[in-house]
Design an enzyme around this catalytic site. Structure first.
Site, PDB file in Angstrom:
ATOM      1  N   ARG A   1       0.835  -1.201   0.000  1.00  0.00           N
ATOM      2  CA  ARG A   1       0.000   0.000   0.000  1.00  0.00           C
ATOM      3  C   ARG A   1       0.873   1.255   0.000  1.00  0.00           C
ATOM      4  O   ARG A   1       1.755   1.425   0.833  1.00  0.00           O
ATOM      5  CB  ARG A   1      -0.919   0.018   1.203  1.00  0.00           C
ATOM      6  CG  ARG A   1      -1.915   1.139   1.106  1.00  0.00           C
ATOM      7  CD  ARG A   1      -2.860   1.162   2.278  1.00  0.00           C
ATOM      8  NE  ARG A   1      -3.330   2.527   2.468  1.00  0.00           N
ATOM      9  CZ  ARG A   1      -4.300   3.088   1.759  1.00  0.00           C
ATOM     10  NH1 ARG A   1      -4.914   2.389   0.816  1.00  0.00           N
ATOM     11  NH2 ARG A   1      -4.659   4.332   1.974  1.00  0.00           N
TER      12      ARG A   1
ATOM     13  N   HIS B   1     -13.558  12.004  16.345  1.00  0.00           N
ATOM     14  CA  HIS B   1     -13.368  10.551  16.203  1.00  0.00           C
ATOM     15  C   HIS B   1     -11.887  10.239  16.104  1.00  0.00           C
ATOM     16  O   HIS B   1     -11.130  10.960  15.465  1.00  0.00           O
ATOM     17  CB  HIS B   1     -14.095  10.058  14.953  1.00  0.00           C
ATOM     18  CG  HIS B   1     -13.701   8.673  14.555  1.00  0.00           C
ATOM     19  ND1 HIS B   1     -14.067   7.573  15.288  1.00  0.00           N
ATOM     20  CD2 HIS B   1     -12.934   8.215  13.544  1.00  0.00           C
ATOM     21  CE1 HIS B   1     -13.547   6.495  14.731  1.00  0.00           C
ATOM     22  NE2 HIS B   1     -12.849   6.858  13.672  1.00  0.00           N
TER      23      HIS B   1
ATOM     24  N   CYS C   1      -9.034   6.826  15.696  1.00  0.00           N
ATOM     25  CA  CYS C   1      -8.964   5.430  15.260  1.00  0.00           C
ATOM     26  C   CYS C   1      -8.021   4.583  16.075  1.00  0.00           C
ATOM     27  O   CYS C   1      -7.263   3.808  15.509  1.00  0.00           O
ATOM     28  CB  CYS C   1      -8.461   5.355  13.835  1.00  0.00           C
ATOM     29  SG  CYS C   1      -9.583   6.023  12.663  1.00  0.00           S
TER      30      CYS C   1
ATOM     31  N   HIS D   1     -13.555  -3.398  10.419  1.00  0.00           N
ATOM     32  CA  HIS D   1     -12.499  -3.924   9.551  1.00  0.00           C
ATOM     33  C   HIS D   1     -12.793  -5.342   9.107  1.00  0.00           C
ATOM     34  O   HIS D   1     -12.118  -5.882   8.239  1.00  0.00           O
ATOM     35  CB  HIS D   1     -11.157  -3.854  10.266  1.00  0.00           C
ATOM     36  CG  HIS D   1     -10.844  -2.462  10.737  1.00  0.00           C
ATOM     37  ND1 HIS D   1     -11.253  -1.994  11.955  1.00  0.00           N
ATOM     38  CD2 HIS D   1     -10.231  -1.427  10.116  1.00  0.00           C
ATOM     39  CE1 HIS D   1     -10.886  -0.726  12.090  1.00  0.00           C
ATOM     40  NE2 HIS D   1     -10.262  -0.357  10.982  1.00  0.00           N
TER      41      HIS D   1
END
Ligand code: GLN
Ligand code: ZN
Length: 770
Positions: free
Chosen positions: A520, A646, A648, A699
């Site tokens: 990635r 928010h 993570c 996920h």
């Protein structure tokens, strides 16, 4: 006078066109054979070496190349294969190697985590009960290949034992001394084999030395490096640190090593101070990291040269290697193809290839009395043009950002007061339900965006498509009975790019890819100019969603610190000032949303924690301006406007005070994978503002059951105030499919209702609606 060489510490693996990624993914997809993959990657690897040689680098690293991740390479080389994977103890096959990184049918992947304070992620080595053994000598293979194929006398790179153990986890990871005894003989064997074939130097990367070192650590380092020096006397060791100033310099420099590499870009002051206080031992080599391996701007070579002279004097004219501050793996490959950028920007960039030229120019200027290398004048011209760009000196923005640093940024009222007013206004049920922002970005959504970008669709057509998606998902959310709705973020690709494209001061490269993890790659935006609000960015879609429903719709922004941390930032201003500029621009958007009747606004900060400096002593300063920036964005609203945020991650404990200091009315955090741990941490200190602990893991495609989510909620409510608790998934849903998303949210709203009933506060007819 000591002699000066140019050297490199590591080169991007991904290739100029990301061909590395393409080949590995083709192998995973079964489109090419293992043999073809080996050949393809050898091409990239040798190409990288040639490129460094052709640009005149004297000391070329070998063994930095990888098939996925260099930490995984080190672990598998020493047979650190997690026990859950079947393995016969021989060579680690390519498929096993990839299984550790990505998981397979039998076993889950190893954990992945950030490589120090970069956006690169490595596979965390697991120390279990298997004894390590040398499965292959990778640096040796790399050294021989470079020599045989290209006649290059490379310097092998290997992750140092001290850092390897610092990065490892597992059931026996606390048995550090025992692991040193097991692994040290294997390191010695690797190094002896290198010595035997005539390698002169090896680079042992020890970035863990910049964080914090205890006496115990220093004792261990002494043991490791003395053993190596005794057992492999013919090989010279460069101990390489990077990303910040070396800790306990005076102890490191006295180890029986032949060279020490220091980062004079990111650890400039600390490392200079150490040289000033302790000098540098005669006869050792100093690796002087002078070219920034973490950013993409051309270097100020004049400044580099004068820094180098200062270092030479302080260090007593040692043998020197002029090198980048760290491996170049953190910057893109070449700036040569960036034809679409404005010339002033294009000219000011230096990616890996250009940085090699900067290294050799600096080295040449420092060593000889020949004419000044052409690159000096070129860099001077390009940097002067960039500095003169009006986009970099918007006086009003500068002034306002400077003000923001000193002025308070506080909501008009305290939380308790705001909460009363918000409850009166919004009348949300007990345990309100919501989502984190994005809904599935299906193939259809991506295809629509492509058509619009290519001009096959008019802007009107694309806009109508987005509106139809919003309509569909508002209906779904109403039908599910969610309490606070979102528009779904269909118009956004990436949460930073979307805002960057709409704000002055940002630019986007075509090929500026860097590896994030495995195959990635990400293409961070460039923040090159002053950033300011020029008009609403998200109001249209959000207000449209709101027009379709009587339920409140929550606006959705990416926060200033996340935008900063996921970009390449200009280097003429402090990060703090750039953060305030972005924060002020986003405040414009918050105010525009509020004016348009969007009075619940979420400002996402998933990357707040990532920006933490490596040294614990530097945390407080970063956190104080990061929190301030968030508050600059969010504090000007009315009391009745509810600010959400928010994050993570769930390593929350050590920054809990700062998270509280954000003063967001509601925070949602990702916890479903380690719910228990987090809930446990709230036993010590509860959370006094609104909070939603993710109740299911987005996920995974698995649809969680009502019962399991109700159990998580019950558990959380034992330590958190039920009146302040929200029910939500643990992150955005953009990577999920529609069907599974709807199914999971249905279970989630049912779980919320089940717990509400338990408290006598069910919202369905006849069940005690208040
Ligand atoms: N609002 C964003 C989303 O839902 C948040 C993404 C994130 O946390 N990284 O996609
Ligand atoms: Zn998230």
């Amino acid at each position: 006078m000591g002699n000066i060489k140019s050297g490199n510490l590591g080169y991007p693996r991904i290739g100029g066109q990301r061909e590395w990624k393409k080949q590995i993914e083709a192998y995973w997809a079964g489109k090419i054979t293992e043999q073809e993959l080996h050949e393809g990657l050898a091409g990239i690897r040798l190409g990288n070496l040639r490129c460094q040689r052709d640009r005149g680098i004297d000391v070329i690293p070998v063994g930095d190349f990888t098939y996925y991740d260099h930490v995984l390479d080190t672990a598998t080389m020493f047979g650190l294969v997690p026990e859950r994977f079947a393995w016969n103890g021989d060579k680690v096959s390519l498929d096993l190697y990839y299984a550790i990184a990505r998981g397979n049918d039998q076993a889950a992947a190893s954990e992945m985590t950030k490589w120090f304070n970069t956006n690169y992620h490595y596979i965390v080595p697991e120390l279990g009960t298997r004894d390590p053994r040398l499965t292959v000598n990778r640096p040796l293979m790399a050294y021989l290949e470079a020599k045989q194929e290209l006649g290059i006398e490379g310097r092998p790179v290997l992750l140092g034992l001290f850092t390897l153990l610092k990065l490892s986890k597992g059931e026996t990871a606390h048995e550090v001394d025992a692991w040193i005894e097991k692994l040290l003989p294997l390191y010695v064997q690797v190094l002896r084999e290198l010595e035997a074939v005539g390698a002169a130097w090896v680079q042992l990367d020890e970035p863990a030395l910049v964080i914090q070192l205890t006496d115990e650590d220093v004792r261990r380092l002494g043991h490791i490096y003395r053993t190596i020096a005794r057992e492999v006397p013919g090989l010279r060791i460069l101990m390489q640190t990077y990303f910040d100033a070396a800790e306990r310099y005076e102890a490191l420099v006295e180890l029986p090593i032949h060279g020490l590499g220091l980062d004079f870009v990111h650890g400039r002051d600390g490392n200079l101070e150490a040289l000033r206080r302790y000098g540098f031992p005669a006869g050792k080599t100093l690796g002087a990291g002078l070219i920034d391996g973490r950013n993409i701007w051309r270097a100020d070579l004049d400044e580099g040269l004068s820094l180098l002279s200062e270092i030479r004097v302080l260090a007593g004219e040692p043998e020197l290697i002029v090198q980048p501050s760290c491996s170049l793996l953190h910057v893109p490959v070449s700036a040569a193809g960036e034809e679409r950028l404005a010339p002033v920007l294009r000219e000011a960039l230096a990616f890996a290839e250009q940085k090699l030229e900067e290294l050799t120019s600096l080295c040449e200027a420092a060593s000889g009395d020949g004419p000044e290398p052409a690159r000096f004048a070129e860099n001077r011209r390009a940097l002067a043009a960039l500095a003169a760009d009006p986009a970099r000196s918007r006086a009003a923005v500068r002034e306002e950002a400077a003000q923001a640093a000193v002025a308070p940024a506080e909501r008009a009222s305290e939380f308790a007061e705001r909460r009363r007013k918000q409850q009166a206004k919004w009348r949300l049920p007990f345990l309100p339900t919501t989502t984190i922002g994005s809904f599935p970005q299906t193939a259809e959504v991506r295809a629509a965006r492509q058509k619009w970008r290519k001009g096959e669709w008019s802007p009107g057509q694309y806009e109508e498509f987005i509106r139809a998606e919003i309509r569909k998902w508002v209906e779904i959310q109403e039908e599910l009975g969610l309490d606070v709705l979102v528009h779904g973020e269909f118009e956004r690709t990436d949460m930073v790019e979307f805002f960057g494209e709409k704000l002055p001061g940002f630019a986007f490269t075509q090929g500026g890819w860097v590896q994030s993890y495995g195959t990635r790659c990400v293409k961070p935006p460039l923040i090159y100019g002053d950033v300011e609000f020029t008009g609403p960015m998200t109001v249209k879609e959000t207000a449209y969603a709101q027009s379709l429903t009587a339920k409140p719709v929550k606006g959705m922004l990416t926060g200033p610190i996340t935008i900063l941390n996921w970009s390449f930032v200009r280097s003429d201003l402090s990060r703090e000032q750039v953060a305030y500029q972005i924060a002020l621009a986003l405040r414009g958007e918050v105010e525009a949303l509020e004016q348009a009747g969007i009075e619940l606004i979420q400002v996402d900060e998933p990357a707040l924690r990532e920006g933490l400096p490596l040294k614990p002593k530097d945390w407080a300063n970063y956190l104080s301006w990061a929190v301030k920036a968030f508050r600059v964005t969010t504090s000007s609203v009315r009391d009745t406007t509810q600010i959400h945020t928010h994050m993570c991650y769930c390593e929350f404990d050590d920054i809990l005070d700062e998270i509280r200091a954000l003063d967001a009315d509601v925070i949602s955090i990702e916890t479903s994978r380690s719910h228990g741990e987090l809930v446990h941490s709230f036993e010590q200190h509860t959370y006094p503002l609104g909070i939603g602990l993710g109740v299911y893991d987005i996920h995974s495609p698995r649809v969680p059951t009502e019962a399991e989510m109700a159990a998580l909620i019950d558990r959380a409510l034992q330590v958190l105030d039920p009146e302040l608790f929200w029910i939500n998934p643990d992150c955005g849903l953009k990577t999920r499919g529609q069907e599974e998303t709807v199914a999971a949210l249905r279970q989630m709203t049912a779980a919320a209702e089940q717990v509400r009933r338990k408290y006598g506060k069910g919202t369905k007819a006849g069940e005690g609606k208040e």
